[in-house]
Design a protein around this motif. Structure first.
Motif, short mmCIF file in Angstrom:
data_model
loop_
_atom_site.label_atom_id
_atom_site.label_comp_id
_atom_site.label_asym_id
_atom_site.label_seq_id
_atom_site.Cartn_x
_atom_site.Cartn_y
_atom_site.Cartn_z
N UNK A 539 30.46 41.53 51.57
CA UNK A 539 29.62 41.71 50.40
C UNK A 539 29.96 40.65 49.36
N UNK A 540 28.92 40.14 48.69
CA UNK A 540 29.12 39.08 47.70
C UNK A 540 29.65 39.67 46.39
N UNK A 541 30.83 39.20 45.98
CA UNK A 541 31.47 39.65 44.74
C UNK A 541 31.32 38.62 43.63
N UNK A 542 31.06 37.37 43.98
CA UNK A 542 30.96 36.31 42.98
C UNK A 542 29.93 35.30 43.42
N UNK A 543 29.09 34.87 42.49
CA UNK A 543 28.14 33.78 42.73
C UNK A 543 27.85 33.14 41.37
N UNK A 544 28.55 32.06 41.10
CA UNK A 544 28.39 31.44 39.77
C UNK A 544 27.03 30.79 39.61
N UNK A 545 26.24 30.67 40.69
CA UNK A 545 24.89 30.14 40.56
C UNK A 545 24.01 31.08 39.74
N UNK A 546 24.47 32.35 39.63
CA UNK A 546 23.73 33.31 38.80
C UNK A 546 24.17 33.27 37.34
N UNK A 547 25.23 32.53 37.07
CA UNK A 547 25.75 32.47 35.69
C UNK A 547 26.03 31.03 35.31
N UNK A 548 27.31 30.64 35.32
CA UNK A 548 27.71 29.29 34.92
C UNK A 548 28.70 28.73 35.92
N UNK A 549 28.54 27.48 36.26
CA UNK A 549 29.45 26.84 37.20
C UNK A 549 30.87 26.80 36.64
N UNK A 550 31.84 26.74 37.56
CA UNK A 550 33.23 26.59 37.15
C UNK A 550 33.44 25.17 36.63
N UNK A 551 33.91 25.05 35.39
CA UNK A 551 34.10 23.75 34.78
C UNK A 551 35.25 22.98 35.38
N UNK A 552 35.32 21.69 35.06
CA UNK A 552 36.42 20.86 35.57
C UNK A 552 37.75 21.40 35.05
N UNK A 553 38.73 21.42 35.94
CA UNK A 553 40.07 21.92 35.60
C UNK A 553 40.00 23.25 34.86
N UNK A 554 39.12 24.12 35.33
CA UNK A 554 38.92 25.42 34.69
C UNK A 554 38.98 26.53 35.73
N UNK A 555 39.10 27.75 35.23
CA UNK A 555 39.28 28.91 36.09
C UNK A 555 38.12 29.88 35.93
N UNK A 556 37.70 30.44 37.04
CA UNK A 556 36.75 31.55 37.08
C UNK A 556 37.46 32.72 37.76
N UNK A 557 37.33 33.92 37.23
CA UNK A 557 37.92 35.09 37.87
C UNK A 557 36.83 36.10 38.19
N UNK A 558 37.10 36.95 39.19
CA UNK A 558 36.15 37.99 39.53
C UNK A 558 36.89 39.28 39.85
N UNK A 635 31.59 22.87 39.50
CA UNK A 635 31.14 23.27 40.83
C UNK A 635 30.82 24.75 40.82
N UNK A 636 29.92 25.15 41.71
CA UNK A 636 29.62 26.57 41.87
C UNK A 636 30.53 27.17 42.94
N UNK A 637 30.87 28.44 42.75
CA UNK A 637 31.76 29.15 43.66
C UNK A 637 31.14 30.48 44.05
N UNK A 638 31.29 30.82 45.35
CA UNK A 638 30.83 32.10 45.88
C UNK A 638 31.99 32.78 46.58
N UNK A 639 32.07 34.09 46.47
CA UNK A 639 33.12 34.87 47.14
C UNK A 639 32.51 36.08 47.81
N UNK A 640 32.67 36.16 49.15
CA UNK A 640 32.15 37.27 49.95
C UNK A 640 33.34 38.04 50.53
N UNK A 641 33.56 39.25 50.05
CA UNK A 641 34.73 40.05 50.43
C UNK A 641 34.46 40.79 51.74
N UNK A 642 35.45 40.75 52.65
CA UNK A 642 35.32 41.44 53.94
C UNK A 642 36.38 42.50 54.18
N UNK A 643 37.29 42.69 53.20
CA UNK A 643 38.29 43.73 53.37
C UNK A 643 39.40 43.62 52.35
#
Length: 648
Positions: A539-558, A635-643
């Motif tokens: 299941x998709x837990x993160x998709x920054x394409x729906x919000x804001x891309x992760x900036x250079x030398x920056x952190x995105x959390x989910x 850059x955009x980041x996606x995270x799909x959790x499987x367990x």
């Protein structure tokens, strides 16, 4: 910071035979030095004065003293259990003063600080408490096994304290002690009274002695005869009792490597907002996530030659136990001189007909690997190419040794090819193929999930593949993304369908071949033991394409804990991380939110690439995972959790 524990900043537990009282709390105390015949020795030397480690097992509390030559540096304290690996860890910065820092005590740091192992350990005799700076362990002490085990008994002006002392303890180097501040206002004139081995000796306001085996084997009896009834009453009513043991004593009578096991002491776990004491992963096949560390980097030595192998040590390094069944690591190829692939397998075993990572000349490419560990504690990497290449391995967890029997436990197997459509027919556009997992190639007839390496080859168009349990709805998630003509792998953990098969969906406008190599599986049933795995439909837990891309030398959390059915206290999570629309080359580092970012990478990418990789990472105390974009552009980041793994 130390007001609840010490009489003053210099009234320490570096106690000499003539003795300065160092404890404010009302306790009865046993001090002892052991020969360590009954307790495993620590892997590093006991610290030398002025450095020291003081362990309070009943409160799961550790004091680090000294290390003033490292002020401002970050230290890691770890609790290792023989046969069980690391059961507790924390990081803190060394401060100026006698006390460098404390763990699980008011004013100190909590267990899990900076490491992501967010559980307060149940420290026990035989555990090894160590301190390291970076990968270098600089001191350790083994928790001793001597303690007061009964309330003090008052008979007139006589107070008796009884306790247990394990075989191997040097009885000539024990001191039993009762601490009660109100004794200062009696004829004793100070806050503590002590009993040393031998017959009754005279001190101000009392006589005392310490005998052994009076009440049976492995027992001690401390006797105090007070001059004043009030002093006897105060000593007998002192709350709590402790067992102190020091492993070494120098020429100046400084006692090093102390254990203070406090009878009837409560608190510690959950104190001051720290994580509660929890069950530690102990069943064979349970995962112990660790703060990622670099176990191999051939750029520091010699590149791996064509059709050659390199091995690296896993067991017994960086706090891992001497025996582990399998290891989870991120494998990266760099500076490859030719196209090829890498195969990972247990050292000392035959090289399997399988690949973990495919690469082209000049590429920097990564893939997650779960692989058995050899009898020598090593993993071997084979470079199947016509040129040299550098290899890096960043370890993020290991599985406990033994035969797995618990639901959700992991069973490692030698990597084995389960599917290769090049031997039959390519998968058509927007079509599926299934392959048998349960009951195939020696796997049991029922498994909950499988760990596999999925490789796309000879793709006729760009697209992605989704892996999911047969019989379930296809998830809105990708397992591997590819371009036309690419050979690209990705590791995945996939639930297995009720019929024992896994389905692969080719979402592209062209045919593509798929290759699957299996390296392990999880046992079926509802997992309940710490460190066991619960598979979920991706299941998709993160998709920054729906919000804001992760900036250079920056952190995105989910959010992981408490989201989409994941328990709020999940210990670690498995997800597929994808980079998309990258505006520059770089890499991503995943880590538990609230912990220090480790000096490792999980996924490397180039500008414009769509690159996936599987990630297994601890979850932060707030239930989140952080992703750091180390590049000069967004850059955009996606995270799909499987367990996820059950909490420790």
């Amino acid at each position: 910071m130390n007001g609840q524990l010490y009489e003053s900043s210099d009234a320490r537990y570096r106690v000499t035979k003539q003795g300065k009282a160092g404890i404010v709390a009302t306790v009865a105390t046993v001090l002892c030095t052991t020969s360590l015949l009954a307790i495993p020795a620590a892997s590093a030397a006991v610290p030398s004065f002025p450095d020291n480690l003081v362990v309070f097992p009943d409160r799961d509390f550790v004091t680090v003293e000294g290390y003033q030559d490292r002020i401002g540096q970050t230290a890691t304290v770890e609790v290792r259990r023989p046969g069980g690996g690391i059961v507790g860890s924390a990081q803190s910065v060394v401060a100026a003063g006698d006390v460098a820092f404390e763990v699980n005590h008011p004013g100190g740091v909590c267990w899990g600080a900076g490491t992501g192992l967010n559980v307060t350990p149940d420290i026990r005799p035989g555990d090894v408490v160590s301190i390291r700076f970076g990968p270098t362990e600089v001191g350790a002490t083994t928790v001793q096994d001597a303690y007061v085990n009964a309330d003090s008994v008052l008979d007139g002006t006589t107070v008796t304290v009884r306790g247990y002392v394990a075989a191997g303890v040097n009885k000539n180097q024990m001191e039993q002690r009762i601490v009660e501040p109100a004794l200062k206002d009696t004829g004793v004139g100070r806050r503590d009274v002590r009993a040393v081995p031998g017959p009754l000796t005279v001190d101000a306001g009392y006589r005392s002695g310490l005998e052994f085996d009076v009440d049976g084997p492995n027992t001690f009896t401390a006797t105090y005869i007070f001059d004043e009834p009030n002093a006897a009453r105060l000593a007998a009513e002192a709350v709590g009792a402790s067992a102190l043991a020091w492993e070494a004593q120098d020429a100046n009578d400084n006692r090093q490597g102390l254990t203070i096991a406090e009878f009837r002491e409560v608190g510690g776990p959950g104190m001051g907002g720290c994580p509660p004491r929890g069950e530690v992963a102990t069943v064979p096949g349970s995962l112990m996530p660790v703060t990622p560390f670099r176990a191999l980097d051939t750029r520091d030595s010699t590149a791996v030659g064509a059709d050659s192998s390199v091995s690296f040590q896993v067991a017994g390094v960086n706090g891992l136990p001497a025996e582990v069944s399998a290891v989870v690591f991120n494998l990266t190829v760099a500076e490859a001189k030719s196209h090829g692939f890498v195969t990972a397998y247990a050292s000392g075993t035959d090289k399997p007909d399988a690949s973990n990572l495919n690469f082209g000349a000049g590429q920097i490419v990564a893939n997650a690997v779960t692989v058995p560990v050899g009898a020598d504690g090593k993993v071997t990497l084979f470079n199947r190419s016509a040129g040299t290449t550098h290899l890096l391995a960043d370890v993020s967890g290991y599985y406990l040794q033994g035969t797995p029997t618990a639901a959700g436990a992991f069973a490692a197997v030698a990597p084995t090819r389960f599917l290769d459509t090049r031997s039959s027919k390519a998968v058509s556009p927007d079509s599926t193929t299934t392959f048998q997992v349960a009951g195939a190639n020696g796997l049991p007839a029922s498994v909950s999930a499988v760990v596999l390496n999925l490789t796309v080859a000879e793709a006729q168009s760009f697209g992605f593949v989704s892996a999911y349990p047969t019989g379930m709805d296809r998830p809105n998630a990708s397992t591997v993304n590819f371009s036309a003509g690419q050979i690209i792998p990705n590791s995945a953990t996939v639930p297995v369908g009720a019929d024992g098969t896994v389905t692969l969906f080719n979402r592209s406008s062209g045919n593509t071949h798929l290759v699957v190599d299996v390296s392990g599986y999880y046992l079926p049933g509802t997992p309940t033991a710490a460190g066991t795995f619960q598979a979920v439909t991706p299941k998709r837990f993160l998709n920054t394409r729906d919000t804001t891309a992760a900036g250079k030398d920056s952190t995105v959390s989910f959010q992981v804990g408490g989201a989409n059915g994941i328990p709020v206290n999940a210990a670690a999570v498995v997800f597929n991380l994808t980079v998309a629309q990258a505006n520059s080359f770089g890499y991503i580092t995943a880590h538990a939110t609230g912990t220090s970012r480790p000096a490792v990478s999980n996924l490397n990418f180039g500008a414009g690439q769509i690159v996936p990789n599987s990630v297994t990472v601890p979850v932060g105390t707030d239930g989140r995972v952080s992703l750091f974009n180390r590049s000069t552009e967004s850059t955009h980041l996606l995270a799909d959790v499987s367990g996820y793994f059950l909490p420790n």
